[in-house]
Design a protein around this motif. Structure first.
Motif: not given
Length: 140
Positions: A39-65
């Protein structure tokens, strides 16, 4: 992002074998899986790499991972998973994505050499996507 393949998948403009679609991210089968059920899991907004992922999105994204990493072995009778992401180097699509690969002892995966395989048909790919999606649904 108009020319981003993964943004097009998130938008529904490009078909994919989806396993999860939430506000936190979209998961779909890799079309060139290391092992079937990859499986490939992607955030909904376009984010180039991990360092670009807004801090507010980290908990939800990694909970989904975490949820997908638990569902994949349960759905596919695997012993575990390999979870990884590339940032720029070896990142074939410049949209942050996390690989969740089913693993079984003795499967032949060593180090970072990722041999690729193919699904025999769309029906086989869909069956893998359905199994992971159904297990995710049961885990909610």
């Amino acid at each position: 992002m108009p020319d981003c393949l993964f943004c097009s998948i998130v938008a529904g403009d490009v078909p994919a074998f989806r396993v999860v679609d939430t506000a936190d991210g979209v998961g779909f089968l890799d079309i060139r899986p290391v092992f079937k059920g990859h499986v490939l899991l992607v955030p909904r907004p376009h984010v180039g790499q991990l360092s670009d992922l807004p801090a507010a999105l980290l908990p939800g994204y990694f909970a989904l991972v975490q949820r997908v990493a638990a569902a994949v072995p349960a759905a596919l009778s695997a012993q575990g998973t390999f979870v990884a992401m590339n940032n720029v180097v070896s990142q074939s699509v410049p949209h942050l994505h996390t690989h969740i690969v089913p693993r079984t002892k003795g499967d032949g995966l060593r180090g970072f050499f990722w041999p690729r395989t193919k699904y025999a048909s769309d029906e086989e790919a869909q069956s893998y996507a359905d199994r992971v999606r159904n297990t995710l649904g049961a885990a909610l």
